[in-house]
Design a protein around this motif. Structure first.
Motif, PDB file in Angstrom:
ATOM      1  N   CYS A   1      21.744 -26.791  15.203  1.00 23.38           N
ATOM      2  CA  CYS A   1      21.487 -25.484  14.567  1.00 23.38           C
ATOM      3  C   CYS A   1      21.798 -25.571  13.078  1.00 23.38           C
ATOM      4  O   CYS A   1      21.053 -25.056  12.238  1.00 23.38           O
ATOM      5  N   ASN A   2      22.923 -26.225  12.744  1.00 22.76           N
ATOM      6  CA  ASN A   2      23.315 -26.375  11.334  1.00 22.76           C
ATOM      7  C   ASN A   2      22.256 -27.141  10.554  1.00 22.76           C
ATOM      8  O   ASN A   2      21.901 -26.766   9.432  1.00 22.76           O
ATOM      9  N   GLU A   3      21.779 -28.212  11.175  1.00 27.06           N
ATOM     10  CA  GLU A   3      20.800 -29.065  10.487  1.00 27.06           C
ATOM     11  C   GLU A   3      19.557 -28.264  10.091  1.00 27.06           C
ATOM     12  O   GLU A   3      18.964 -28.481   9.046  1.00 27.06           O
ATOM     13  N   HIS A   4      19.180 -27.298  10.946  1.00 27.80           N
ATOM     14  CA  HIS A   4      17.944 -26.548  10.688  1.00 27.80           C
ATOM     15  C   HIS A   4      18.219 -25.096  10.274  1.00 27.80           C
ATOM     16  O   HIS A   4      17.300 -24.270  10.302  1.00 27.80           O
ATOM     17  N   ALA A   5      19.478 -24.792   9.925  1.00 32.15           N
ATOM     18  CA  ALA A   5      19.876 -23.434   9.502  1.00 32.15           C
ATOM     19  C   ALA A   5      19.428 -22.361  10.494  1.00 32.15           C
ATOM     20  O   ALA A   5      18.913 -21.305  10.123  1.00 32.15           O
ATOM     21  N   VAL A   6      19.636 -22.664  11.784  1.00 25.10           N
ATOM     22  CA  VAL A   6      19.267 -21.713  12.836  1.00 25.10           C
ATOM     23  C   VAL A   6      20.547 -21.044  13.362  1.00 25.10           C
ATOM     24  O   VAL A   6      21.519 -21.737  13.687  1.00 25.10           O
ATOM     25  N   PRO A   7      20.584 -19.708  13.442  1.00 24.92           N
ATOM     26  CA  PRO A   7      21.798 -19.046  13.948  1.00 24.92           C
ATOM     27  C   PRO A   7      21.963 -19.242  15.457  1.00 24.92           C
ATOM     28  O   PRO A   7      20.981 -19.502  16.164  1.00 24.92           O
ATOM     29  N   PHE A   8      23.198 -19.122  15.911  1.00 21.31           N
ATOM     30  CA  PHE A   8      23.446 -19.223  17.358  1.00 21.31           C
ATOM     31  C   PHE A   8      24.428 -18.137  17.784  1.00 21.31           C
ATOM     32  O   PHE A   8      25.234 -17.655  16.979  1.00 21.31           O
ATOM     33  N   VAL A   9      24.330 -17.743  19.054  1.00 24.68           N
ATOM     34  CA  VAL A   9      25.175 -16.688  19.621  1.00 24.68           C
ATOM     35  C   VAL A   9      25.727 -17.203  20.940  1.00 24.68           C
ATOM     36  O   VAL A   9      24.975 -17.749  21.748  1.00 24.68           O
ATOM     37  N   ALA A  10      27.040 -17.045  21.166  1.00 28.01           N
ATOM     38  CA  ALA A  10      27.618 -17.424  22.457  1.00 28.01           C
ATOM     39  C   ALA A  10      27.464 -16.263  23.427  1.00 28.01           C
ATOM     40  O   ALA A  10      27.504 -15.092  23.032  1.00 28.01           O
ATOM     41  N   ARG A  11      27.285 -16.599  24.686  1.00 28.63           N
ATOM     42  CA  ARG A  11      27.246 -15.558  25.718  1.00 28.63           C
ATOM     43  C   ARG A  11      28.002 -16.062  26.946  1.00 28.63           C
ATOM     44  O   ARG A  11      27.823 -17.204  27.373  1.00 28.63           O
ATOM     45  N   GLY A  12      28.854 -15.167  27.483  1.00 34.16           N
ATOM     46  CA  GLY A  12      29.549 -15.493  28.725  1.00 34.16           C
ATOM     47  C   GLY A  12      28.762 -14.880  29.868  1.00 34.16           C
ATOM     48  O   GLY A  12      27.699 -15.359  30.248  1.00 34.16           O
ATOM     49  N   SER A  13      29.268 -13.742  30.407  1.00 30.25           N
ATOM     50  CA  SER A  13      28.574 -13.098  31.532  1.00 30.25           C
ATOM     51  C   SER A  13      27.702 -11.939  31.074  1.00 30.25           C
ATOM     52  O   SER A  13      27.048 -11.293  31.902  1.00 30.25           O
ATOM     53  N   GLY A  14      27.729 -11.616  29.797  1.00 28.92           N
ATOM     54  CA  GLY A  14      26.860 -10.540  29.286  1.00 28.92           C
ATOM     55  C   GLY A  14      27.283  -9.146  29.722  1.00 28.92           C
ATOM     56  O   GLY A  14      26.451  -8.249  29.816  1.00 28.92           O
TER      57      GLY A  14
ATOM     58  N   ALA B   1      11.454 -24.712  16.840  1.00 29.34           N
ATOM     59  CA  ALA B   1      10.826 -25.687  17.741  1.00 29.34           C
ATOM     60  C   ALA B   1      11.596 -26.998  17.701  1.00 29.34           C
ATOM     61  O   ALA B   1      11.850 -27.620  18.740  1.00 29.34           O
ATOM     62  N   ARG B   2      12.026 -27.389  16.490  1.00 24.52           N
ATOM     63  CA  ARG B   2      12.777 -28.658  16.369  1.00 24.52           C
ATOM     64  C   ARG B   2      14.130 -28.552  17.065  1.00 24.52           C
ATOM     65  O   ARG B   2      14.579 -29.476  17.727  1.00 24.52           O
ATOM     66  N   VAL B   3      14.762 -27.394  16.900  1.00 23.50           N
ATOM     67  CA  VAL B   3      16.078 -27.222  17.545  1.00 23.50           C
ATOM     68  C   VAL B   3      15.900 -27.225  19.070  1.00 23.50           C
ATOM     69  O   VAL B   3      16.670 -27.863  19.797  1.00 23.50           O
ATOM     70  N   ALA B   4      14.856 -26.545  19.551  1.00 24.53           N
ATOM     71  CA  ALA B   4      14.619 -26.500  21.009  1.00 24.53           C
ATOM     72  C   ALA B   4      14.394 -27.910  21.543  1.00 24.53           C
ATOM     73  O   ALA B   4      14.928 -28.295  22.595  1.00 24.53           O
ATOM     74  N   SER B   5      13.645 -28.693  20.795  1.00 26.88           N
ATOM     75  CA  SER B   5      13.356 -30.035  21.277  1.00 26.88           C
ATOM     76  C   SER B   5      14.630 -30.901  21.254  1.00 26.88           C
ATOM     77  O   SER B   5      14.893 -31.677  22.165  1.00 26.88           O
ATOM     78  N   ARG B   6      15.479 -30.699  20.231  1.00 26.11           N
ATOM     79  CA  ARG B   6      16.757 -31.432  20.181  1.00 26.11           C
ATOM     80  C   ARG B   6      17.664 -30.987  21.348  1.00 26.11           C
ATOM     81  O   ARG B   6      18.338 -31.805  21.968  1.00 26.11           O
TER      82      ARG B   6
ATOM     83  N   GLY C   1      18.713 -32.038  28.640  1.00 29.66           N
ATOM     84  CA  GLY C   1      17.664 -32.184  29.672  1.00 29.66           C
ATOM     85  C   GLY C   1      16.882 -30.885  29.721  1.00 29.66           C
ATOM     86  O   GLY C   1      17.436 -29.808  29.455  1.00 29.66           O
ATOM     87  N   GLY C   2      15.620 -30.967  30.096  1.00 30.18           N
ATOM     88  CA  GLY C   2      14.715 -29.811  30.003  1.00 30.18           C
ATOM     89  C   GLY C   2      15.130 -28.626  30.856  1.00 30.18           C
ATOM     90  O   GLY C   2      14.968 -27.464  30.457  1.00 30.18           O
ATOM     91  N   GLU C   3      15.755 -28.903  31.991  1.00 35.00           N
ATOM     92  CA  GLU C   3      16.042 -27.836  32.958  1.00 35.00           C
ATOM     93  C   GLU C   3      17.076 -26.819  32.419  1.00 35.00           C
ATOM     94  O   GLU C   3      17.081 -25.666  32.830  1.00 35.00           O
ATOM     95  N   ALA C   4      17.901 -27.275  31.484  1.00 35.61           N
ATOM     96  CA  ALA C   4      18.962 -26.396  30.955  1.00 35.61           C
ATOM     97  C   ALA C   4      18.563 -25.735  29.632  1.00 35.61           C
ATOM     98  O   ALA C   4      19.410 -25.150  28.948  1.00 35.61           O
ATOM     99  N   VAL C   5      17.285 -25.821  29.288  1.00 38.99           N
ATOM    100  CA  VAL C   5      16.802 -25.184  28.053  1.00 38.99           C
ATOM    101  C   VAL C   5      15.669 -24.224  28.434  1.00 38.99           C
ATOM    102  O   VAL C   5      14.669 -24.638  29.017  1.00 38.99           O
ATOM    103  N   ILE C   6      15.862 -22.958  28.132  1.00 33.66           N
ATOM    104  CA  ILE C   6      14.867 -21.956  28.548  1.00 33.66           C
ATOM    105  C   ILE C   6      14.064 -21.497  27.332  1.00 33.66           C
ATOM    106  O   ILE C   6      14.631 -21.026  26.336  1.00 33.66           O
ATOM    107  N   THR C   7      12.740 -21.631  27.446  1.00 35.11           N
ATOM    108  CA  THR C   7      11.871 -21.123  26.370  1.00 35.11           C
ATOM    109  C   THR C   7      10.752 -20.246  26.947  1.00 35.11           C
ATOM    110  O   THR C   7      10.003 -19.632  26.203  1.00 35.11           O
ATOM    111  N   ASP C   8      10.684 -20.206  28.288  1.00 31.09           N
ATOM    112  CA  ASP C   8       9.657 -19.396  28.931  1.00 31.09           C
ATOM    113  C   ASP C   8       9.922 -17.910  28.619  1.00 31.09           C
ATOM    114  O   ASP C   8      11.014 -17.399  28.906  1.00 31.09           O
ATOM    115  N   PRO C   9       8.945 -17.200  27.993  1.00 29.53           N
ATOM    116  CA  PRO C   9       9.193 -15.823  27.539  1.00 29.53           C
ATOM    117  C   PRO C   9       9.694 -14.897  28.648  1.00 29.53           C
ATOM    118  O   PRO C   9      10.519 -14.021  28.385  1.00 29.53           O
ATOM    119  N   VAL C  10       9.231 -15.096  29.877  1.00 24.70           N
ATOM    120  CA  VAL C  10       9.661 -14.197  30.956  1.00 24.70           C
ATOM    121  C   VAL C  10      11.136 -14.450  31.282  1.00 24.70           C
ATOM    122  O   VAL C  10      11.941 -13.514  31.386  1.00 24.70           O
TER     123      VAL C  10
END
Ligand SMILES: Cc1cc2nc3c(=O)[nH]c(=O)nc-3n(C[C@H](O)[C@H](O)[C@H](O)COP(=O)(O)OP(=O)(O)OC[C@H]3O[C@@H](n4cnc5c(N)ncnc54)[C@H](O)[C@@H]3O)c2cc1C
Length: 480
Positions: A58-71, A2-7, A13-22
């Motif tokens: 991510c480092n600050e909160h020890a949260v892993p991250f994954v890069a994705r291009g076109s999938g 939650a802290r990482v998402a808020s950061r 900006g909110g529009e570029a962060v997706i948390t909506d489960p669908v």
């Protein structure tokens, strides 16, 4: 999380962060749909600085991250983490500069492979590595996978066409790796590292001159052995075609059903051979290849007279993966590589496995460099068929290893093949590879769980393991 998402919202900006489960479910897998996980958060950055700030959070909160291009990856490399951030580069699609005299272009990681060629085609240049997914896959994904393609036989893989990369390191620094750097080839280590050594944010690619002449030939054979003989004869004669691709009877049947490619009737195998270079050389090589195909048993030869006919010849080959959906409800795309001379024995072995398990296997491959793509067909409604297909798929890789080959030619290890790494490498080999990884990513945050079957934690001494590995105990890694 939650802290990482808020950061991330503060950074992007909110529009570029997706948390909506669908909406998150759009990103739950790559081209290997067998493995799925809903990401914790998806972010759509537009600059390297934004990516660096997200990685630092991510480092600050020890949260892993994954890069994705076109999938479009086929080994689950971009499979997200439910407890992590998925960093998607699809908004980083600018071609930043083109320097034709130096034959270089600098591009953002989300630029598609084909877009580079389209940007320089009229000037007589192109970007040579051409995965069949080139209309969609990103150059960042290509760098991460060291992707190949039909024309890599003559021109080399992605690693041979990357001059420099700006990367965000796993601890959030922005650094440049260049072919010009003295000392260790860190750029070479980064290309093909599948997102485990950081995220590419700016890529300098090499541009290649469009050849004066191109000739594309389709040769039909009664069986795959005769086709294989022709491949060996062509390479043995010292001809290096731009591409030599082979399809067996089942994959021809699928391509016919999907795109009506009109390949010769009754063919047990077809070869697509493309020659390019100066006109005089291409003409000379064409006669050589024609003779060698006929001597090896080709019963029909077609030569493309113009660009439309060339595209028609390629249509069947390029559609082969998707086309298999026409003849089977489900399939696995395998990717192994063997020495060219071992191709007939390995193909015979695949045929035996297919009979033993009652599972059909269609073979499409980059014959020139021994890179097989067996398509293992099964009915996902039939109980146990998926497991049998997985088994056949694994035994095909065993065959590749037994014949001096490798478990991947171009699609990478990802999550899918990490379990096969121990079949090719000893614990000591894997520990040595881990040392490289740990030098870049001591906290194991950059795409963890990919490539290595049982990653040691950095700083953990190699040697005989006495107990259950902490990552196994926590459910993040599995022993096979
Ligand atoms: C129909 C089809 C045909 C294909 N044909 C070929 C082929 O001929 N040859 C071939 O080699 N492959 C082929 N592929 C596989 C795939 O297209 C390639 O692996 C491609 O390079 C993946 O690019 P992507 O942008 O889709 O990457 P993704 O699938 O998004 O990611 C792939 C890997 O790269 C990492 N990554 C993505 N972007 C970055 C970045 N900026 N920095 C660091 N790591 C990053 C991810 O974490 C992941 O590990 C094919 C796939 C399909 C679906």
């Amino acid at each position: 999380m939650a802290r990482v998402a808020s950061r991330c919202r503060e950074i992007l900006g909110g529009e570029a962060v997706i948390t909506d489960p669908v909406r998150l479910r759009t990103y739950e897998c790559d081209g290997l749909t067998y493995h799925r996980a809903t990401p914790g958060v998806v972010v759509l950055p537009e600059t390297a600085e934004q990516i660096a700030a997200i990685v630092r959070a991510c480092n600050e909160h020890a949260v892993p991250f994954v890069a994705r291009g076109s999938g479009t990856g086929l080994s689950g490399g971009a499979l997200p983490r439910t407890d992590g951030v998925l960093i998607v580069t699809s908004r980083m699609r600018r071609i930043l500069s083109i320097d034709l005299p130096s034959r270089r272009a600098i591009v953002e990681p989300g630029v598609t492979n084909l877009a580079i060629t389209e940007a320089v085609r009229d000037e007589g240049f192109y970007y040579a590595p051409d995965p069949s997914s080139q209309q969609i896959c990103s150059i960042g994904g290509n760098v991460a996978e060291n992707s190949g393609g039909a024309h890599c036989l003559k021109y080399g893989f992605t690693v041979n066409h990357i001059e420099a990369c700006e990367i965000v390191t796993p601890d959030g620094d922005i650094v440049e790796l260049s072919r010009m750097d003295p000392g260790y080839d860190l750029l070479g280590a980064f290309v093909g590292s599948e997102g485990t050594l950081g995220i590419a944010t700016k890529i300098t690619v090499r541009l290649t001159c469009t050849p004066e002449a191109v000739t594309t030939l389709l040769a039909a054979f009664e069986d795959i052995e005769s086709g294989g003989r022709a491949v060996s004869a062509i390479i043995g004669a010292g001809v290096v075609p731009a591409a030599i691709e082979m399809m067996d009877a089942l994959s021809i049947e699928a391509a016919e059903a999907a795109v009506a490619c009109g390949y010769p009737e009754g063919a047990g195998a077809v070869l697509v051979v493309e020659l390019d270079g100066p006109l005089a050389e291409v003409e000379r090589q064409y006669y050589q290849v024609e003779r060698l195909c006929l001597d090896s048993g080709a019963f029909e030869l077609r030569v493309a007279q113009d660009a439309a006919e060339r595209a028609a010849i390629w249509k069947g080959r390029k559609s082969a993966f998707a086309a298999v959906g026409r003849i089977s409800p489900a399939y696995l795309v395998q990717d192994g590589v063997v020495p060219r001379t071992a191709l007939p024995r390995v193909l015979a072995g695949i045929d035996e496995l297919s009979r033993e398990y009652g599972i059909r296997v269609a073979n499409v491959f980059h014959a020139g460099d021994g890179n097989l793509h067996p398509l293992v067909l099964f009915d996902d409604e039939e109980e146990g068929a998926g497991e049998r297909a997985e088994l056949v798929s694994g035994r095909i890789l065993d065959l590749c290893i037994e014949h001096g080959g490798s478990i991947t030619g171009e699609h990478g290890v990802g999550v899918d093949k990490s379990r096969y790494m121990t079949r090719m490498f000893s614990d000591e080999d894997l520990d040595t590879m881990q040392l490289v990884r740990c030098a870049f990513d001591p906290d194991n945050l950059s795409n963890p769980g990919k490539v290595f079957p049982t990653p040691r934690l950095c700083g953990e001494a190699p040697g005989v393991r006495k107990g259950v590995h902490p990552l196994v105990a926590s459910g993040q890694a599995e022993l096979f």
